[in-house]
Write a protein that holds these residues in place. Structure first.
Motif, mmCIF file in Angstrom:
data_model
loop_
_atom_site.group_PDB
_atom_site.id
_atom_site.type_symbol
_atom_site.label_atom_id
_atom_site.label_comp_id
_atom_site.label_asym_id
_atom_site.label_seq_id
_atom_site.Cartn_x
_atom_site.Cartn_y
_atom_site.Cartn_z
ATOM 1 N N ASP A 16 -35.820 -75.826 50.944
ATOM 2 C CA ASP A 16 -37.186 -75.302 50.774
ATOM 3 C C ASP A 16 -37.450 -73.933 51.385
ATOM 4 O O ASP A 16 -38.612 -73.571 51.619
ATOM 5 C CB ASP A 16 -38.232 -76.288 51.319
ATOM 6 C CG ASP A 16 -38.214 -77.635 50.645
ATOM 7 O OD1 ASP A 16 -37.577 -77.758 49.587
ATOM 8 O OD2 ASP A 16 -38.834 -78.579 51.184
ATOM 9 N N TYR A 17 -36.416 -73.121 51.654
ATOM 10 C CA TYR A 17 -36.722 -71.761 52.079
ATOM 11 C C TYR A 17 -37.505 -71.099 50.951
ATOM 12 O O TYR A 17 -37.097 -71.131 49.788
ATOM 13 C CB TYR A 17 -35.448 -70.964 52.353
ATOM 14 C CG TYR A 17 -35.720 -69.644 53.058
ATOM 15 C CD1 TYR A 17 -35.693 -69.561 54.446
ATOM 16 C CD2 TYR A 17 -36.027 -68.497 52.343
ATOM 17 C CE1 TYR A 17 -35.963 -68.358 55.096
ATOM 18 C CE2 TYR A 17 -36.309 -67.297 52.981
ATOM 19 C CZ TYR A 17 -36.275 -67.232 54.358
ATOM 20 O OH TYR A 17 -36.552 -66.044 55.005
ATOM 21 N N ALA A 47 -43.472 -67.851 49.247
ATOM 22 C CA ALA A 47 -43.043 -67.085 50.421
ATOM 23 C C ALA A 47 -41.630 -66.553 50.232
ATOM 24 O O ALA A 47 -40.735 -66.792 51.051
ATOM 25 C CB ALA A 47 -43.131 -67.952 51.681
ATOM 26 N N ILE A 48 -41.416 -65.851 49.125
ATOM 27 C CA ILE A 48 -40.087 -65.341 48.817
ATOM 28 C C ILE A 48 -40.160 -63.837 48.510
ATOM 29 O O ILE A 48 -39.438 -63.314 47.658
ATOM 30 C CB ILE A 48 -39.449 -66.165 47.675
ATOM 31 C CG1 ILE A 48 -37.934 -65.970 47.647
ATOM 32 C CG2 ILE A 48 -40.133 -65.900 46.344
ATOM 33 C CD1 ILE A 48 -37.230 -66.372 48.907
ATOM 34 N N GLU A 52 -38.951 -61.569 53.241
ATOM 35 C CA GLU A 52 -38.434 -62.900 53.582
ATOM 36 C C GLU A 52 -36.961 -63.014 53.192
ATOM 37 O O GLU A 52 -36.169 -63.661 53.887
ATOM 38 C CB GLU A 52 -39.260 -63.982 52.882
ATOM 39 C CG GLU A 52 -40.717 -64.044 53.293
ATOM 40 C CD GLU A 52 -40.922 -64.668 54.669
ATOM 41 O OE1 GLU A 52 -39.934 -65.078 55.313
ATOM 42 O OE2 GLU A 52 -42.095 -64.752 55.096
ATOM 43 N N VAL A 53 -36.584 -62.407 52.078
ATOM 44 C CA VAL A 53 -35.175 -62.394 51.658
ATOM 45 C C VAL A 53 -34.338 -61.614 52.657
ATOM 46 O O VAL A 53 -33.276 -62.062 53.103
ATOM 47 C CB VAL A 53 -35.039 -61.806 50.240
ATOM 48 C CG1 VAL A 53 -33.570 -61.572 49.898
ATOM 49 C CG2 VAL A 53 -35.688 -62.727 49.213
ATOM 50 N N GLU A 126 -31.141 -61.311 41.480
ATOM 51 C CA GLU A 126 -31.865 -60.051 41.632
ATOM 52 C C GLU A 126 -32.319 -59.877 43.086
ATOM 53 O O GLU A 126 -32.231 -58.779 43.650
ATOM 54 C CB GLU A 126 -33.066 -60.010 40.702
ATOM 55 C CG GLU A 126 -33.860 -58.717 40.795
ATOM 56 C CD GLU A 126 -35.018 -58.661 39.827
ATOM 57 O OE1 GLU A 126 -35.755 -57.646 39.856
ATOM 58 O OE2 GLU A 126 -35.193 -59.609 39.038
ATOM 59 N N ALA A 127 -32.791 -60.957 43.697
ATOM 60 C CA ALA A 127 -33.299 -60.870 45.069
ATOM 61 C C ALA A 127 -32.190 -60.683 46.095
ATOM 62 O O ALA A 127 -32.327 -59.899 47.044
ATOM 63 C CB ALA A 127 -34.110 -62.123 45.395
ATOM 64 N N PHE A 128 -31.071 -61.390 45.926
ATOM 65 C CA PHE A 128 -30.010 -61.389 46.935
ATOM 66 C C PHE A 128 -28.838 -60.494 46.581
ATOM 67 O O PHE A 128 -27.948 -60.291 47.410
ATOM 68 C CB PHE A 128 -29.523 -62.820 47.182
ATOM 69 C CG PHE A 128 -30.493 -63.660 47.952
ATOM 70 C CD1 PHE A 128 -30.440 -63.729 49.331
ATOM 71 C CD2 PHE A 128 -31.484 -64.383 47.295
ATOM 72 C CE1 PHE A 128 -31.337 -64.495 50.057
ATOM 73 C CE2 PHE A 128 -32.396 -65.156 48.009
ATOM 74 C CZ PHE A 128 -32.327 -65.209 49.391
ATOM 75 N N GLY A 129 -28.807 -59.992 45.359
ATOM 76 C CA GLY A 129 -27.737 -59.101 44.961
ATOM 77 C C GLY A 129 -26.411 -59.786 44.718
ATOM 78 O O GLY A 129 -25.367 -59.122 44.646
ATOM 79 N N ARG A 130 -26.430 -61.074 44.550
ATOM 80 C CA ARG A 130 -25.203 -61.841 44.307
ATOM 81 C C ARG A 130 -25.567 -63.221 43.804
ATOM 82 O O ARG A 130 -26.736 -63.636 43.853
ATOM 83 C CB ARG A 130 -24.381 -61.971 45.590
ATOM 84 C CG ARG A 130 -25.069 -62.757 46.712
ATOM 85 C CD ARG A 130 -24.165 -62.929 47.898
ATOM 86 N NE ARG A 130 -24.757 -63.689 48.988
ATOM 87 C CZ ARG A 130 -24.773 -65.012 49.089
ATOM 88 N NH1 ARG A 130 -24.249 -65.750 48.108
ATOM 89 N NH2 ARG A 130 -25.306 -65.614 50.140
#
Length: 281
Positions: A16-17, A47-48, A52-53, A126-130
């Protein structure tokens, strides 16, 4: 004195992050303490944001073995990323009991779920690049009939090197019967493992962490039970968090998250890992 070769290496995964800032802070705190080595991220959570990422990525860099996965979310009160998704309850996903019943009655279209999981995978990338290290499901939706077909197709196409979470236990029948909730996961996971295996996806060899959140159970004693019989490479699911208004508005699981955080951050948990010769490293 035990050697490193005798230690069981397990995954302790906080789900749940992204559901709320308070949950995010609690998860990052435990990662930085070395008390978690995995977390799964809800890309449809409120909350992303980029901050937060980035905060999660920074916390994960402090841990030599911290995996970050996608927490596929397909149940209310969250909303789909794809247009024309069905079935819906208003503008939200269906509540999970209705979704499970619809899958059991073969009333779902796997294409809607395949496309939604692909969209959530794309949002993660897209958010984490991987790609995610692993993919699991909020409220175990990846295990539901018909949903699992679309889930497995999407992961095998979009993140074939990621492992997926199954929720079955390898325990004697008497022990499995003691937890009705976990027994349901055992049954659903048997078919999920076959489906994932046919698609060439890896999955965790054992699972623990399901319990009745509505009862005032001693989480330390539960953790002791979770580790009993868990194989090397097995996974324990947990839900630590700090309660905030965002969480209260979305989820019934509130105070129990703070109890889980307090135990996992404390000395008793560290002693239990040593006693059971378990490592998160």
């Amino acid at each position: 004195m035990s050697t490193a070769a005798e230690l069981r290496r397990i995954w302790l995964c906080a789900d749940d992050y992204g559901i709320s800032p308070g949950v995010n802070r609690a998860i990052r705190d435990l990662i930085e303490r070395g008390r978690l080595n995995a977390t799964s991220v809800m890309m449809v959570g409120p909350a992303i944001a980029r901050s937060e990422v980035e905060a999660l990525q920074a916390a994960a860099q402090t841990s030599p073995r911290c995996a970050i996965g996608l927490h596929v979310t397909l149940s209310a009160p969250f909303r789909p990323l794809t247009m024309h998704f069905r079935p819906l309850d208003g503008d939200m996903f269906m509540p999970f009991p209705k979704l499970l019943r619809a899958g059991l009655m073969r009333r779902l279209d796997r294409e809607f779920f395949r496309n939604e999981v692909k969209a959530q995978l794309a949002a993660f990338m897209e958010a984490f690049g991987r790609a995610p290290d692993f993919v699991d499901g909020h409220q175990h939706v990846q295990l539901y009939p018909q949903v699992r077909d679309g889930f497995v197709e999407a992961v095998s196409d979009g993140a074939p090197k990621a492992w997926v979470r199954q929720g079955g236990r390898d325990l004697p029948l008497k022990q499995r019967l003691a937890s009705p909730k976990a027994l349901v996961l055992d049954v659903l996971s048997a078919q999920f493992r076959r489906c994932a295996g046919d698609a060439g996806l890896d999955f965790n060899p054992g699972f623990a962490g399901a319990y009745d959140f509505t009862r005032g159970t001693d989480f330390g004693e539960l953790m002791r039970q979770f580790l009993e019989g868990l194989p090397d490479g097995g996974l324990v699911m947990c839900h630590p968090g700090f309660v905030d208004d965002v969480l209260v508005g979305l989820d019934e699981m509130t105070d129990v998250r703070e109890r889980e955080h307090a135990y996992l951050a404390g000395e008793a948990f560290e002693r239990l890992l040593t006693e059971r010769r378990v490592t998160l490293g």
